[in-house]
Motif scaffolding. Sequence first.
Motif, PDB file in Angstrom:
ATOM      1  N   GLN A  28       5.599  -6.275  -3.878  1.00  0.00           N
ATOM      2  CA  GLN A  28       4.314  -6.819  -4.338  1.00  0.00           C
ATOM      3  C   GLN A  28       3.462  -7.306  -3.169  1.00  0.00           C
ATOM      4  O   GLN A  28       2.238  -7.261  -3.235  1.00  0.00           O
ATOM      5  N   ALA A  29       4.134  -7.795  -2.141  1.00  0.00           N
ATOM      6  CA  ALA A  29       3.391  -8.344  -0.995  1.00  0.00           C
ATOM      7  C   ALA A  29       2.855  -7.255  -0.077  1.00  0.00           C
ATOM      8  O   ALA A  29       2.114  -7.555   0.858  1.00  0.00           O
ATOM      9  N   ILE A  31       0.397  -4.958   0.855  1.00  0.00           N
ATOM     10  CA  ILE A  31      -1.020  -4.772   0.492  1.00  0.00           C
ATOM     11  C   ILE A  31      -1.379  -3.284   0.412  1.00  0.00           C
ATOM     12  O   ILE A  31      -2.311  -2.894  -0.292  1.00  0.00           O
ATOM     13  N   LYS A  34      -1.665  -1.698  -3.094  1.00  0.00           N
ATOM     14  CA  LYS A  34      -2.591  -2.295  -4.062  1.00  0.00           C
ATOM     15  C   LYS A  34      -3.889  -1.498  -4.231  1.00  0.00           C
ATOM     16  O   LYS A  34      -4.742  -1.879  -5.022  1.00  0.00           O
ATOM     17  N   ASN A  35      -4.023  -0.431  -3.470  1.00  0.00           N
ATOM     18  CA  ASN A  35      -5.195   0.432  -3.576  1.00  0.00           C
ATOM     19  C   ASN A  35      -6.504  -0.361  -3.421  1.00  0.00           C
ATOM     20  O   ASN A  35      -7.379  -0.301  -4.275  1.00  0.00           O
ATOM     21  N   ILE A  36      -6.568  -1.119  -2.360  1.00  0.00           N
ATOM     22  CA  ILE A  36      -7.769  -1.937  -2.110  1.00  0.00           C
ATOM     23  C   ILE A  36      -8.274  -1.687  -0.687  1.00  0.00           C
ATOM     24  O   ILE A  36      -7.502  -1.260   0.179  1.00  0.00           O
ATOM     25  N   TRP A  37      -9.518  -1.953  -0.474  1.00  0.00           N
ATOM     26  CA  TRP A  37     -10.070  -1.922   0.886  1.00  0.00           C
ATOM     27  C   TRP A  37     -11.135  -3.003   0.986  1.00  0.00           C
ATOM     28  O   TRP A  37     -11.638  -3.495  -0.032  1.00  0.00           O
TER      29      TRP A  37
END
Lengths: 117, 641
Positions: A28-29, A31, A34-37
């Motif tokens: 979970q940690a 990053i 998480k499919n983020i930018w």
Amino acid sequence: MSNKIIIASTCFFLLVSFVFLSWSERKQADINTKNIWMTYFENPRDNSLDFKIENHSTVTNFHWQILADKNIIKEENVAIALDETKTIPVSLSDINGKKIIIVVTAGTDRKEIYKTF
Amino acid sequence: MFNFAFSQLALYLTFILVFFVPGIFLIFATGFHKKFSTLELFVLSFGSSIVIIDFLVILLGKSPLHITRASLFGTIVVFSAICFGIYRRRIRKNTSDNQEFKTKQMSRRAATLVVIILFLTIFIKTIYFKDAIFPTATDLGHHMYWTKEISITGQLPNYEKAEIGAEYTIEAPSPIADFIIGEHLFFAAIAIISGADFFSSFPVLTLFLIHIISILSIFVLTRAFFKNSLHQDAIAIITLLLIGPLYSIASPQAKFVSGGVIGNDIGNLLIPISILLYMKAFSEKKSDILAYALFISFGLAYTHHLSTFVFVFLSLFTVIAYAALNFKSVFSDIKEWLKLFLTREALLVLAMGAIFILFIYTPTYLNASAVNTAVGTPSKASRAGLTLAQLKSTAGEARFAFAFLGVVLLFFAKKLGKYNQAFMIGWIVALTLMSLRPDWLLLDIPSNRIASYIVFPSAIIAAYMFVVILTALKSEEKRRNYLSPIFIFISFFALSAFIATSGLYDNAASLNSSSSASPALQTYAASQYLADNLETRDVVLKDHNYLSGDAWIKLFFMKDYNYPLSRGFFKRYQDETKPREQCTNLMISIPNGTMAQKCFEGTGTNFIMVDPKMDSGQFHRLNDFWQIYSADAITVFYKKS
């Protein structure tokens, strides 16, 4: 004897649970799963417009535009791999009194940052 | 993979070193290993270790030595070596009681049931923690700030925070009474020794371990309560069922663990251990066990004020219950109690406790203003007591129903043991009154927090009632049933179904829908960005309403407990009992307002972290704010000077 069985079982169950939870937390940690930018100015407080795009998503093609008072004055594509951060240097002249907006898009996702001079 | 395996090994070895080694050696040094069952010793060694570590780290913090890995390791080793030396001396002198402790052995079938229930308990909680293991909880974040402060400075923390004053400026730090040092010392010891990252599973795993041992402590306490009963194991097993797999998640169970309600979690461990020790000390007239009980009580006082408060009241009500149930012998018994308290062992612990409180470290809550906030007429609706329906919901419907009848039955119970009966009644009556009618006891504490303590005694008494109902239908002497066996069978399943449905429904209602790791990771990434770019004079303000994991932001800066400033829940700004500062709300909600401008000027706030969907519009409209960081779940604005 019964007490020892209870203690040993509890320790074993807890150990298995702890290892599983630690592994789960580690995932979970991460990053990059998480499919983020995100995008941000390299220096938040001075007049520099150099900015960074930090990619933790599966998208690798980014498009950025620089707008001065809503007019596009520069745009470009940039490829950024997963877990990579790219700095985009920006040098503009005659920016006094203008709001410089940097718009970054990746697919349908859009983010902007700006400074007003 | 290697790093993961190594960090895991380091963490578990540290758990053993911090949570078991000092307690085990103390137990051997005091000769208690011959006075308790193995399971009791397991629980006692854990509880004692927490208390020992607290006191050792306080001494380390007060000494010229810093709190470092070497000093912690060395202190634990030296303490254990001293205890071992005392143990060897006792053996050589052979003065100790050589009789091994004899207790009613649990049958293999009962032990199997206990193991199955423990498996289910840990399994259900693990499923819940799977989505709550990533550190985002507010309370846990607050506590980890102080823990990190200890690990960075190597010294005991000053519980202070800088708040915004009436002139809109940030005032000099003032003391906080809400944090108790015992909540942070063992966490710091684990973090320092194991090297565990604060942004990892270690805080929740530590609390999970404490929680499971507290459940075991309730099991051993129930066995001790009903040691004279034929159904000792049955009652203890049903108690375990009622606090283990059933009602497993709601407060004060797994929710308190993942939420980081550290004080309550430790209170729920040390209170049963204290009751076990006091009960044994008084019923067996053992002054050394009383001294041990006093030692654990001091540990409780250094760990959590509310739990200590609860313990004081339950002790008071236990004395009242004892006097009511044993009216004829109470005065001669009081003389016996005084004799026990006036022994060398008990006086030594009392004296050491007094010296510690007066000269070494006084718990932060022991000052007049903090005491005044907890004592007196309830000042808010949330402190005016719960309704019976609310208490039922907190205790769990089935547990509440059985416990309600069980308390009545307890008054008339025979052969349970006078101390056992008094402690059970005192415990539940104290908590019921503290929860329902705090005004009678002049308590000014949030009633729902007190009510969360009722779960454990109500589970014990409910289990007792459950067993009494079923066994009452059967004549023990004549070995025949008053009712048809099929009716007893149906009754058993009907009652079990009631309890199981109620407990499992409670579990289902408390489960998380998913992990909140993604937005929290964005919060942490933005925090790291700011931490890398901040200058000394910069002041950050963040929002607590919409940001995930925002309480952990302060761990990136480590400047002050109140840094970054925080816009709290909106309702907090409308407090009729006292004026609240409004700056943190106005600077985000209406940043162009006159008041907000004064706040910006006075506090020097120049970085604002908010949720882009909820709070960016008002800043976009203003020319003196730059949007400098943009992610899906967080955005950062910079206010030009």
